[in-house]
Design a protein around this motif. Structure first.
Motif, PDB file in Angstrom:
ATOM      1  N   ASP A  43       0.799  -1.234   0.000  1.00 24.24           N
ATOM      2  CA  ASP A  43       0.000   0.000   0.000  1.00 24.24           C
ATOM      3  C   ASP A  43       0.830   1.281   0.000  1.00 24.24           C
ATOM      4  O   ASP A  43       0.260   2.372   0.125  1.00 24.24           O
ATOM      5  CB  ASP A  43      -0.976   0.058   1.190  1.00 24.24           C
ATOM      6  N   ALA A  44       2.141   1.187  -0.162  1.00 29.28           N
ATOM      7  CA  ALA A  44       2.941   2.420  -0.242  1.00 29.28           C
ATOM      8  C   ALA A  44       2.854   3.062  -1.618  1.00 29.28           C
ATOM      9  O   ALA A  44       3.248   4.222  -1.786  1.00 29.28           O
ATOM     10  CB  ALA A  44       4.400   2.135   0.107  1.00 29.28           C
ATOM     11  N   GLY A  45       2.370   2.306  -2.632  1.00 28.71           N
ATOM     12  CA  GLY A  45       2.138   2.904  -3.941  1.00 28.71           C
ATOM     13  C   GLY A  45       3.104   2.487  -5.023  1.00 28.71           C
ATOM     14  O   GLY A  45       3.228   3.180  -6.034  1.00 28.71           O
ATOM     15  N   LYS A  46       3.758   1.341  -4.891  1.00 30.40           N
ATOM     16  CA  LYS A  46       4.763   0.985  -5.895  1.00 30.40           C
ATOM     17  C   LYS A  46       4.130   0.595  -7.237  1.00 30.40           C
ATOM     18  O   LYS A  46       4.687   0.911  -8.292  1.00 30.40           O
ATOM     19  CB  LYS A  46       5.663  -0.133  -5.395  1.00 30.40           C
ATOM     20  N   THR A  47       2.988  -0.097  -7.215  1.00 33.41           N
ATOM     21  CA  THR A  47       2.342  -0.434  -8.482  1.00 33.41           C
ATOM     22  C   THR A  47       1.832   0.820  -9.180  1.00 33.41           C
ATOM     23  O   THR A  47       1.930   0.953 -10.405  1.00 33.41           O
ATOM     24  CB  THR A  47       1.196  -1.439  -8.245  1.00 33.41           C
ATOM     25  N   SER A  48       1.321   1.767  -8.405  1.00 35.40           N
ATOM     26  CA  SER A  48       0.907   3.052  -8.992  1.00 35.40           C
ATOM     27  C   SER A  48       2.105   3.796  -9.552  1.00 35.40           C
ATOM     28  O   SER A  48       2.006   4.453 -10.603  1.00 35.40           O
ATOM     29  CB  SER A  48       0.209   3.911  -7.932  1.00 35.40           C
ATOM     30  N   LEU A  49       3.258   3.699  -8.894  1.00 28.95           N
ATOM     31  CA  LEU A  49       4.463   4.345  -9.414  1.00 28.95           C
ATOM     32  C   LEU A  49       4.903   3.690 -10.715  1.00 28.95           C
ATOM     33  O   LEU A  49       5.281   4.382 -11.673  1.00 28.95           O
ATOM     34  CB  LEU A  49       5.587   4.268  -8.379  1.00 28.95           C
ATOM     35  N   THR A  50       4.848   2.368 -10.778  1.00 30.80           N
ATOM     36  CA  THR A  50       5.178   1.671 -12.023  1.00 30.80           C
ATOM     37  C   THR A  50       4.281   2.158 -13.151  1.00 30.80           C
ATOM     38  O   THR A  50       4.739   2.443 -14.267  1.00 30.80           O
ATOM     39  CB  THR A  50       5.019   0.149 -11.838  1.00 30.80           C
ATOM     40  N   GLU A  51       2.993   2.266 -12.877  1.00 32.83           N
ATOM     41  CA  GLU A  51       2.031   2.732 -13.875  1.00 32.83           C
ATOM     42  C   GLU A  51       2.360   4.156 -14.326  1.00 32.83           C
ATOM     43  O   GLU A  51       2.342   4.473 -15.525  1.00 32.83           O
ATOM     44  CB  GLU A  51       0.620   2.674 -13.272  1.00 32.83           C
ATOM     45  N   ARG A  52       2.698   5.032 -13.374  1.00 29.27           N
ATOM     46  CA  ARG A  52       3.010   6.423 -13.698  1.00 29.27           C
ATOM     47  C   ARG A  52       4.276   6.513 -14.544  1.00 29.27           C
ATOM     48  O   ARG A  52       4.345   7.301 -15.496  1.00 29.27           O
ATOM     49  CB  ARG A  52       3.166   7.228 -12.414  1.00 29.27           C
TER      50      ARG A  52
END
Length: 647
Positions: free
Chosen positions: A13-22
């Motif tokens: 939940d720290a946001g690594k998948t969202s960072l990959t997407e970005r």
């Protein structure tokens, strides 16, 4: 174009998948942003990943930036899948460790940092979610220094934190104050810069940037960037840092091929696909590769590039490739010269559970399905014992159960249920045991062994007290292989650890008849069983070291729970308004603490766990059902061997 294999790591939940997407969106390889909440990200492709919003299996995506091809490897953040993370770490050139600006350093963050440091993976830190309410750049940096490392270089600051307008203000190399801050951080690990700092000499920006990149590559310093994967703040600067500061070595493209396999999957047709990094040389279609003493032939190669996968006749050194045709390959296998192979240090699974099909007729299909899943994760350690509940697998935690159950239903059409989770015990040798068998019927060989405890971890230590010419090489090899298997089940049925074995006698002839490798291989467990019975073993349970941070008023409640669970506790330590409590506890009880901690601490408590070893079991030694022949019963062992030959 140089290639950088980059891992994205974080606590869940720290946001690594969202960072990959970005990052993929910023590079232009995807046209629209997917989201974890909407279940349409590029790297979370399993239905359960999308349903739960967590990463379970590592995934690969690729883009280019500033003359560098970057292969992104998105990794799981949940501790139940730490082995998946460690496999990926072995193929990385660098990593981005993602930390939430609100939650700060969490339990898994520290576990990941230790793994990165142990494997010497160059790392930059990205403090994500600066746009969330409660975010504070200065507080986040202080949290990093307090709970992670002081070897940090902030590469800028945050404006309007905690608001949708939050942005990252990068430090300017022409700014004297920024250069001074970088110099001070680097000087602690560089004598030349330390002298310049002490003498108040000006160091030019070019030198500072070069030394920053060098210390980052050596794992001595960690540049820190701030931003938001959701709004895109700080992403451009993070990409600059990735390409400027993380090393993208030029691997040797000449010479024999070597490669490491970090993931195994199957396509819709059931064909096995190996995801690997080519370390040196080149892997080509139609190459013949020896795996597990069998020859495998590469039939197809796909390379990750620019957000897609393309077919290729060759995978060069540095490439991440998906390869078809390696039917005997497993996760963790090394292709080529093992002298270049990384040393993996997976924490062992400490739990196991029996698994049953809802329909007994599905038992053969369940065995086949779990065998295929163990190709993807060898640490599942599928084993067949006695009785109706004899089929069991090793586990890291309860979430892993859910994943396996879901996978069996979705991919194999099998409905299953798990029995209660129990610890995976081990046996330790207590004394010294000597045993010898003089060519007993039906074995045409004589073997003498002495067993005792050894300080070495992992595989048994083998000592030769006989002349090398006392028997042919195949005899020694057969004994060594048989010992490795036989140590898997000691007196009480558990794996025997920390063992030293000496071959005290070996003979290969009986009545003028030459023995075979099977004589030595099948006789060895009988001799070892006698030696272990003489030496004696004690059954030990796995324990974890735990560290819990909590509000001071929650301390009595948490201590009471831990004492009921038989934890060995150290005196609590005050950390500002919080208290830190550390100690050791049986691994089987960790899940109970995790479930109770939110209510005991009003949701403010956090816990870190780390495998800490084993301790003797109190009371009666638990006995494990055996799989395969039982050498501790001579008649049963010989009967099972005879039955196996007849089959």
């Amino acid at each position: 174009m140089r290639t950088l294999n980059l891992g994205i790591l974080a606590h869940v939940d720290a946001g690594k998948t969202s960072l990959t997407e970005r990052l993929l969106f910023h590079a232009g390889v995807i046209k629209t942003l997917g989201g974890v909440d909407t279940g349409d990200t590029q790297t979370d492709t399993l239905q359960l990943e999308r349903d739960r919003g967590i990463t379970i299996r590592s995934a690969v995506a690729s883009f280019s930036a500033r003359g560098t091809r970057i292969n992104l490897l998105d990794t799981p953040g949940h501790p139940d899948f730490i082995a998946e993370v460690e496999r990926v770490l072995g193929v990385l050139d660098g990593a981005v460790l993602v930390i939430s600006a609100v939650e700060g350093v969490q339990a898994q963050t520290r576990v990941l940092m230790r793994a990165l440091a142990r494997l010497k993976v160059p790392t930059v830190i990205f403090v994500n979610k600066v746009d969330r309410r409660g975010a504070d750049g200065g507080a986040a940096l202080a949290n990093l220094r307090d709970r992670l490392t002081t070897a940090l270089v902030p590469m800028g600051s945050v404006s309007a934190p905690g608001t949708p307008l939050a942005s990252f203000d990068p430090g300017a190399w022409h700014d004297r104050d920024f250069r001074a801050a970088v110099l001070q951080a680097l000087a602690e690990r560089d004598d030349d810069l330390l002298a310049a700092f002490a003498e108040d000499r000006v160091v030019d920006a070019g030198t500072l940037r070069e030394r920053l990149a060098r210390q980052t590559a050596d794992g001595l310093i960690f540049p820190v960037y701030f931003g938001s994967a959701i709004t895109g703040a700080g992403i451009e600067e993070l990409i600059d840092g990735i390409t400027d500061l993380l090393p993208a070595p030029i691997p040797p493209k000449d010479g024999p091929v070597s490669a490491t396999v970090f993931k195994v999957e199957r396509n819709a047709a059931g064909e096995k696909l190996a995801l690997l990094r080519v370390v040196s040389g080149a892997l080509r279609v139609r190459d013949r590769i020896p795996i597990a003493h069998k020859e495998n032939r590469v039939t197809d190669i796909e390379i990750f590039t620019e957000g897609r996968v393309r077919r290729s006749d060759v995978a060069q050194a540095g490439d991440i490739a998906r390869v078809k045709g390696l039917s005997d390959i497993k996760v963790g296998d090394w292709i080529g010269d093992r002298a270049n192979a990384p040393q993996r240090q997976f924490a062992p699974p400490m739990l196991e559970a029996a698994i049953l099909p809802d329909d007994k007729a599905d038992a053969p299909a369940l065995w086949k399905a779990l065998s295929q899943l163990s190709e993807q994760d060898p640490l599942i350690n599928l084993r067949q014992g006695d009785g109706e509940d004899g089929l069991s697998i090793s586990l890291y935690g309860e979430v892993q159960k859910e994943v396996i159950e879901h996978t069996l239903k979705a991919d194999y059409g099998l409905s299953v249920r798990f029995l209660d989770t129990s610890p995976i015990y081990v046996e330790r040798i207590l004394g010294v045991g000597n045993a010898i068998e003089h060519a007993p019927d039906p074995f045409l060989a004589t073997i003498g062994l002495r067993v005792e405890a050894s300080g070495s971890e992992g595989r048994h230590r083998l000592i030769f007290e006989v002349e090398p010419g006392a028997a042919p090489p195949f005899a020694f090899k057969a004994i060594d292989e048989a010992l490795e298997a036989a140590f898997g089940q000691g007196i009480h049925g558990w794996q025997v650890i920390n063992a030293s074995v000496s071959i005290t006698e070996i003979t290969r002839l009986r009545k003028w008849t030459t023995s075979t490798p099977s004589d030595h291989r099948n006789l060895t467990p009988l001799v070892l069983a006698q030696a272990l019975r003489i030496a004696g073993t004690e059954v030990c349970e796995p324990i974890d070291r735990i560290t819990i941070d909590m509000p001071a008023d929650a301390l009595p409640r948490v201590q009471s729970l831990l004492m009921r669970l038989d934890a060995a506790l150290e005196p609590p330590v005050a950390r500002g308004e919080m208290m830190m409590l550390s100690g050791t506890i049986a691994a089987i009880n960790v899940h109970d603490i995790q479930r109770a901690l939110p209510s005991l601490t009003s949701g403010l408590g956090t816990m870190e766990t780390e495998f800490f070893g084993y301790r003797p079991v109190r009371g009666a030694a638990p006995v494990r059902r055996r799989s395969g022949p039982n050498p501790f019963s001579r008649s049963e062992y010989l009967a099972q061997l005879k039955g196996a030959r007849q089959v």
